[in-house]
Design a protein around this motif. Sequence first.
Motif, PDB file in Angstrom:
ATOM      1  N   GLY A  28      25.772  27.493  -2.005  1.00 28.21           N
ATOM      2  CA  GLY A  28      26.401  28.298  -3.041  1.00 28.21           C
ATOM      3  C   GLY A  28      26.332  29.782  -2.698  1.00 28.21           C
ATOM      4  N   GLY A  29      27.165  30.550  -3.361  1.00 23.90           N
ATOM      5  CA  GLY A  29      27.096  32.001  -3.218  1.00 23.90           C
ATOM      6  C   GLY A  29      27.858  32.579  -2.042  1.00 23.90           C
ATOM      7  N   VAL A  30      28.599  31.736  -1.311  1.00 19.78           N
ATOM      8  CA  VAL A  30      29.344  32.258  -0.156  1.00 19.78           C
ATOM      9  C   VAL A  30      30.728  32.760  -0.554  1.00 19.78           C
ATOM     10  CG1 VAL A  30      28.143  30.794   1.511  1.00 19.78           C
ATOM     11  CG2 VAL A  30      30.268  29.983   0.475  1.00 19.78           C
ATOM     12  N   GLY A  31      31.118  32.509  -1.812  1.00 19.46           N
ATOM     13  CA  GLY A  31      32.414  32.989  -2.274  1.00 19.46           C
ATOM     14  C   GLY A  31      33.459  31.891  -2.388  1.00 19.46           C
ATOM     15  N   LYS A  32      33.009  30.656  -2.510  1.00 14.51           N
ATOM     16  CA  LYS A  32      33.940  29.524  -2.616  1.00 14.51           C
ATOM     17  C   LYS A  32      34.867  29.689  -3.817  1.00 14.51           C
ATOM     18  CE  LYS A  32      31.885  26.018  -4.071  1.00 14.51           C
ATOM     19  NZ  LYS A  32      32.297  26.332  -5.475  1.00 14.51           N
ATOM     20  N   SER A  33      34.292  30.005  -4.985  1.00 14.03           N
ATOM     21  CA  SER A  33      35.130  30.140  -6.188  1.00 14.03           C
ATOM     22  C   SER A  33      36.056  31.355  -6.083  1.00 14.03           C
ATOM     23  CB  SER A  33      34.260  30.282  -7.437  1.00 14.03           C
ATOM     24  OG  SER A  33      33.452  29.152  -7.595  1.00 14.03           O
ATOM     25  N   SER A  34      35.566  32.409  -5.470  1.00 11.66           N
ATOM     26  CA  SER A  34      36.412  33.598  -5.292  1.00 11.66           C
ATOM     27  C   SER A  34      37.589  33.279  -4.385  1.00 11.66           C
ATOM     28  CB  SER A  34      35.604  34.755  -4.677  1.00 11.66           C
ATOM     29  OG  SER A  34      34.454  35.000  -5.431  1.00 11.66           O
ATOM     30  N   ASN A 188      33.971  34.296   4.807  1.00 12.54           N
ATOM     31  CA  ASN A 188      33.943  35.332   3.763  1.00 12.54           C
ATOM     32  C   ASN A 188      32.762  36.272   4.016  1.00 12.54           C
ATOM     33  OD1 ASN A 188      34.735  36.615   1.378  1.00 12.54           O
ATOM     34  ND2 ASN A 188      33.409  35.328   0.119  1.00 12.54           N
ATOM     35  N   MET A 189      32.844  37.465   3.466  1.00 13.54           N
ATOM     36  CA  MET A 189      31.762  38.463   3.565  1.00 13.54           C
ATOM     37  C   MET A 189      31.417  38.776   5.028  1.00 13.54           C
ATOM     38  SD  MET A 189      29.239  37.292   0.501  1.00 13.54           S
ATOM     39  CE  MET A 189      29.837  36.541  -1.018  1.00 13.54           C
ATOM     40  N   PRO A 225      36.446  40.719   4.210  1.00 18.97           N
ATOM     41  CA  PRO A 225      35.333  41.659   4.053  1.00 18.97           C
ATOM     42  C   PRO A 225      34.666  41.506   2.685  1.00 18.97           C
ATOM     43  CG  PRO A 225      37.377  42.772   3.582  1.00 18.97           C
ATOM     44  CD  PRO A 225      37.750  41.352   3.949  1.00 18.97           C
ATOM     45  N   ILE A 226      33.476  42.042   2.578  1.00 19.77           N
ATOM     46  CA  ILE A 226      32.889  42.233   1.250  1.00 19.77           C
ATOM     47  C   ILE A 226      33.640  43.396   0.628  1.00 19.77           C
ATOM     48  CG2 ILE A 226      30.842  42.994  -0.024  1.00 19.77           C
ATOM     49  CD1 ILE A 226      29.131  41.709   2.102  1.00 19.77           C
ATOM     50  N   ASP A 227      34.254  43.159  -0.521  1.00 25.25           N
ATOM     51  CA  ASP A 227      35.010  44.218  -1.179  1.00 25.25           C
ATOM     52  C   ASP A 227      34.493  44.373  -2.610  1.00 25.25           C
ATOM     53  OD1 ASP A 227      36.775  45.915  -2.356  1.00 25.25           O
ATOM     54  OD2 ASP A 227      38.591  44.889  -1.642  1.00 25.25           O
ATOM     55  N   LEU A 230      36.696  43.403  -5.474  1.00 25.96           N
ATOM     56  CA  LEU A 230      36.837  41.980  -5.818  1.00 25.96           C
ATOM     57  C   LEU A 230      35.704  41.559  -6.755  1.00 25.96           C
ATOM     58  CD1 LEU A 230      38.134  39.180  -5.583  1.00 25.96           C
ATOM     59  CD2 LEU A 230      36.880  38.841  -3.454  1.00 25.96           C
ATOM     60  N   THR A 231      34.480  41.988  -6.435  1.00 25.83           N
ATOM     61  CA  THR A 231      33.341  41.660  -7.310  1.00 25.83           C
ATOM     62  C   THR A 231      33.587  42.201  -8.712  1.00 25.83           C
ATOM     63  OG1 THR A 231      32.080  42.337  -5.354  1.00 25.83           O
ATOM     64  CG2 THR A 231      30.814  41.496  -7.231  1.00 25.83           C
TER      65      THR A 231
END
Length: 260
Positions: A28-34, A188-189, A225-227, A230-231
């Motif tokens: 979890g937390g890798v950005g799957k839902s994003s 991602n990221m 990228p980490i943006d 987006l967060t």
Amino acid sequence: SCSSVPELTEAQKLSNIKNVVAVMSGKGGVGKSSVTSMLAVSLMRQGYKVGILDADITGPSIPKIFGLKDKASAAEKGIMPVKSMSGIKIVSLNLMLENEDDPVIWRGPVISQLVKQFWTDVIWGELDYLLIDLPPGTGDVPISVLQSIPVDGLVIVTSPQQLANMVVRKAIKMATMYKATFYGLVENMAYIECPDCNKRIEIFGKPAGEKEAAANEIPYLGQLPIDPRLTALSDAGQVEEYQSALFDVIAQKVDACSKE
Ligand code: ADP
């Protein structure tokens, strides 16, 4: 014939879904839902009719990312999805709970059954793409989805700090056992861009998604990228305001894969 074909439910008779794409991750937390959300947004902007089935029952984040306020409603022949601002049809258990903070204290089989019902009992209507946001890992729900929903393709989401982790490889191997088609891997990221000098800072080390994809013999869809925008937009429930050419390219690649 020997194989029994299940009869269509009333809700399925009212639906026509052309492509089912499941989005998967190791942890979890890798950005799957994003990534699921932005894929939906990009496909929608390309003119497609899109739905999201939130199968991450115990950690649902899709309704919040889209800022949904309405509850899913029951019609005579099935459950009606909730429409996002731009018209993406969304079904999530959180859209059915009285209070979105209530935990779901159910065992695996009950949760898997519910996810199946999101397929059989929801009146999705006419869709070009149904994206399924799977829970992370290789538990009951991903297995049950691969067994009971006709998934056309899988998108794997990883982040650089997790690639060394081998968990994503487990997920890929599991999907391979179910003869899934891989549309590809998204890293991602992968980096953050310095706002002053535009230099890329690879804070989790060298991105290795392309190599990992090749090692697993699946297509590489690209890196993101980490943006912080987006967060922020996701936290505010306004992901549909987010613009990113990188997501659009990934969505175009997924679209091309689905037509092969
Ligand atoms: P998962 O579904 O894998 O658990 P999420 O999509 O919920 O992960 O993302 C976890 C957190 O990281 C969320 O707060 C999300 O907004 C943020 N996030 C994900 N991808 C990015 C990105 N590329 N840039 C900035 N923040 C991101």
